[in-house]
Scaffold this motif. Structure first.
Motif, PDB file in Angstrom:
ATOM      1  N   THR A  76      21.476  13.636  13.998  1.00  0.00           N
ATOM      2  CA  THR A  76      20.805  12.374  14.265  1.00  0.00           C
ATOM      3  C   THR A  76      20.440  11.677  12.964  1.00  0.00           C
ATOM      4  N   TYR A  77      19.887  12.419  12.020  1.00  0.00           N
ATOM      5  CA  TYR A  77      19.671  11.901  10.670  1.00  0.00           C
ATOM      6  C   TYR A  77      20.183  12.950   9.703  1.00  0.00           C
ATOM      7  N   GLY A  78      21.138  12.593   8.914  1.00  0.00           N
ATOM      8  CA  GLY A  78      21.657  13.515   7.914  1.00  0.00           C
ATOM      9  C   GLY A  78      22.838  14.304   8.435  1.00  0.00           C
ATOM     10  N   MET A  79      23.093  15.386   7.754  1.00  0.00           N
ATOM     11  CA  MET A  79      24.211  16.255   8.096  1.00  0.00           C
ATOM     12  C   MET A  79      23.678  17.572   8.649  1.00  0.00           C
ATOM     13  N   ARG A  80      24.324  18.075   9.675  1.00  0.00           N
ATOM     14  CA  ARG A  80      23.990  19.409  10.163  1.00  0.00           C
ATOM     15  C   ARG A  80      24.447  20.438   9.141  1.00  0.00           C
ATOM     16  N   TYR A  81      25.690  20.267   8.672  1.00  0.00           N
ATOM     17  CA  TYR A  81      26.225  21.197   7.675  1.00  0.00           C
ATOM     18  C   TYR A  81      27.445  20.589   7.013  1.00  0.00           C
ATOM     19  N   VAL A  82      27.733  21.095   5.828  1.00  0.00           N
ATOM     20  CA  VAL A  82      28.991  20.863   5.124  1.00  0.00           C
ATOM     21  C   VAL A  82      29.328  22.220   4.516  1.00  0.00           C
ATOM     22  N   ARG A  83      30.482  22.776   4.917  1.00  0.00           N
ATOM     23  CA  ARG A  83      30.816  24.141   4.510  1.00  0.00           C
ATOM     24  C   ARG A  83      32.255  24.227   4.012  1.00  0.00           C
ATOM     25  N   LEU A  84      32.449  25.114   3.069  1.00  0.00           N
ATOM     26  CA  LEU A  84      33.783  25.462   2.600  1.00  0.00           C
ATOM     27  C   LEU A  84      34.098  26.844   3.164  1.00  0.00           C
ATOM     28  N   ILE A  85      35.213  26.949   3.870  1.00  0.00           N
ATOM     29  CA  ILE A  85      35.637  28.228   4.437  1.00  0.00           C
ATOM     30  C   ILE A  85      36.921  28.637   3.718  1.00  0.00           C
ATOM     31  N   THR A  86      36.874  29.762   3.028  1.00  0.00           N
ATOM     32  CA  THR A  86      38.029  30.234   2.267  1.00  0.00           C
ATOM     33  C   THR A  86      39.020  30.918   3.200  1.00  0.00           C
ATOM     34  N   PRO A  87      40.271  31.119   2.746  1.00  0.00           N
ATOM     35  CA  PRO A  87      41.282  31.744   3.614  1.00  0.00           C
ATOM     36  C   PRO A  87      40.877  33.122   4.138  1.00  0.00           C
ATOM     37  N   ASP A  88      40.029  33.842   3.397  1.00  0.00           N
ATOM     38  CA  ASP A  88      39.593  35.163   3.865  1.00  0.00           C
ATOM     39  C   ASP A  88      38.407  35.086   4.825  1.00  0.00           C
ATOM     40  N   GLY A  89      38.007  33.865   5.217  1.00  0.00           N
ATOM     41  CA  GLY A  89      36.951  33.682   6.211  1.00  0.00           C
ATOM     42  C   GLY A  89      35.541  33.600   5.669  1.00  0.00           C
ATOM     43  N   VAL A  90      35.371  33.657   4.353  1.00  0.00           N
ATOM     44  CA  VAL A  90      34.034  33.564   3.756  1.00  0.00           C
ATOM     45  C   VAL A  90      33.585  32.093   3.782  1.00  0.00           C
ATOM     46  N   THR A  91      32.362  31.883   4.238  1.00  0.00           N
ATOM     47  CA  THR A  91      31.814  30.529   4.359  1.00  0.00           C
ATOM     48  C   THR A  91      30.775  30.283   3.269  1.00  0.00           C
ATOM     49  N   TRP A 104      17.625  15.634  -3.783  1.00  0.00           N
ATOM     50  CA  TRP A 104      16.217  15.488  -4.188  1.00  0.00           C
ATOM     51  C   TRP A 104      15.354  16.535  -3.481  1.00  0.00           C
ATOM     52  N   ARG A 105      15.564  16.709  -2.161  1.00  0.00           N
ATOM     53  CA  ARG A 105      14.752  17.661  -1.393  1.00  0.00           C
ATOM     54  C   ARG A 105      15.012  19.095  -1.863  1.00  0.00           C
ATOM     55  N   ALA A 106      16.263  19.409  -2.190  1.00  0.00           N
ATOM     56  CA  ALA A 106      16.590  20.749  -2.708  1.00  0.00           C
ATOM     57  C   ALA A 106      15.928  20.977  -4.065  1.00  0.00           C
ATOM     58  N   ARG A 107      15.893  19.936  -4.896  1.00  0.00           N
ATOM     59  CA  ARG A 107      15.246  20.047  -6.211  1.00  0.00           C
ATOM     60  C   ARG A 107      13.746  20.258  -6.054  1.00  0.00           C
ATOM     61  N   LEU A 177      16.944  16.551   5.807  1.00  0.00           N
ATOM     62  CA  LEU A 177      17.207  16.628   4.364  1.00  0.00           C
ATOM     63  C   LEU A 177      17.362  18.066   3.890  1.00  0.00           C
ATOM     64  N   ARG A 178      16.721  18.991   4.591  1.00  0.00           N
ATOM     65  CA  ARG A 178      16.841  20.409   4.229  1.00  0.00           C
ATOM     66  C   ARG A 178      18.002  21.076   4.956  1.00  0.00           C
ATOM     67  N   LEU A 179      18.750  20.290   5.748  1.00  0.00           N
ATOM     68  CA  LEU A 179      19.876  20.800   6.534  1.00  0.00           C
ATOM     69  C   LEU A 179      19.431  21.909   7.483  1.00  0.00           C
ATOM     70  N   ARG A 180      18.249  21.713   8.063  1.00  0.00           N
ATOM     71  CA  ARG A 180      17.706  22.650   9.052  1.00  0.00           C
ATOM     72  C   ARG A 180      17.804  21.975  10.414  1.00  0.00           C
ATOM     73  N   HIS A 181      18.505  22.609  11.314  1.00  0.00           N
ATOM     74  CA  HIS A 181      18.655  22.023  12.638  1.00  0.00           C
ATOM     75  C   HIS A 181      18.524  23.098  13.701  1.00  0.00           C
ATOM     76  N   ASN A 182      17.798  22.758  14.731  1.00  0.00           N
ATOM     77  CA  ASN A 182      17.615  23.623  15.876  1.00  0.00           C
ATOM     78  C   ASN A 182      17.958  22.785  17.095  1.00  0.00           C
ATOM     79  N   ARG A 183      18.846  23.259  17.930  1.00  0.00           N
ATOM     80  CA  ARG A 183      19.307  22.433  19.058  1.00  0.00           C
ATOM     81  C   ARG A 183      18.194  22.071  20.022  1.00  0.00           C
ATOM     82  N   TRP A 184      17.102  22.831  20.046  1.00  0.00           N
ATOM     83  CA  TRP A 184      16.021  22.544  20.984  1.00  0.00           C
ATOM     84  C   TRP A 184      15.048  21.498  20.463  1.00  0.00           C
ATOM     85  N   ILE A 185      14.869  21.416  19.134  1.00  0.00           N
ATOM     86  CA  ILE A 185      13.855  20.487  18.638  1.00  0.00           C
ATOM     87  C   ILE A 185      14.397  19.384  17.743  1.00  0.00           C
ATOM     88  N   ASP A 186      15.649  19.460  17.299  1.00  0.00           N
ATOM     89  CA  ASP A 186      16.150  18.454  16.364  1.00  0.00           C
ATOM     90  C   ASP A 186      17.140  17.478  16.979  1.00  0.00           C
TER      91      ASP A 186
END
Length: 187
Positions: A76-91, A104-107, A177-186
């Motif tokens: 709804t605001y921001g990104m839920r996630y942005v991930r890199l998944i390598t060929p061996d399945g590591v995220t 800014w929020r991470a800093r 901004l902290r990329l924290r999402h919960n399907r019940w409250i966000d």
């Protein structure tokens, strides 16, 4: 597309309000996932070394040449996630680019972890309180059109109700901004 749209332009100035970008160095290239939150088509763009290589909508998966993939999803605001998944399945989470509100929020979290945790706890508490008090109010509004629906609304004083609504919006933004999402409250 015009040439300006095909080249990545870093988030600058007030753009942090409506844009976000996430950057990762992988396979000898710099990859940037860029999103404009005021784009009603919800396009997510992928840039390689500053050049636009793909554009998708909604929940996206960009397949890279080496078998890796970058996945991303808006909220709804921001990104839920942005991930890199390598060929061996590591995220790996892709970090936000400099100049973005997420960076800014991470800093702030890195430099003031105790204060950041206090804000996070307050955000969660306010968001839950807003949901608990505002959902019954919404049910009351719906009950106007449906006969026999009992009223569950809590009668809060006007200023407290307004403060809770504003606090709920601010809490949702902080969680986004902290990329924290919960399907019940966000959502």
């Amino acid at each position: 597309m015009s040439t300006d749209e095909e080249s990545y332009r870093p988030v600058q100035g007030w753009q942090f309000v409506n844009r976000s970008a996430f950057t990762v160095r992988h396979g000898g290239h710099t990859w940037v996932v860029d999103v404009d939150f005021f784009d009603w088509d919800e396009r997510i763009r992928l840039y390689r070394d500053g050049a636009l290589v793909d554009e998708q909508r909604g929940r996206v998966r960009f397949d890279l040449d080496d078998g890796s993939a970058i996945t991303a999803r808006t909220a709804t605001y921001g990104m839920r996630y942005v991930r890199l998944i390598t060929p061996d399945g590591v995220t790996h989470d892709v970090p936000p680019a400099d100049g973005t509100a997420e960076a800014w929020r991470a800093r702030v979290h890195a430099e003031h972890p105790t204060a950041s945790r206090a804000v996070a706890a307050a955000s969660w508490t306010v968001l839950v309180a807003a949901i608990v008090t505002q959902v019954p109010r919404l049910l009351d509004v719906l009950g106007v059109w449906i006969d026999g629906v009992p009223s569950f609304a809590l009668d809060l004083p006007g200023p407290l109700n307004t403060a809770l609504q504003v606090g709920g919006v601010l809490a949702a933004i902080d969680r986004g901004l902290r990329l924290r999402h919960n399907r019940w409250i966000d959502d």
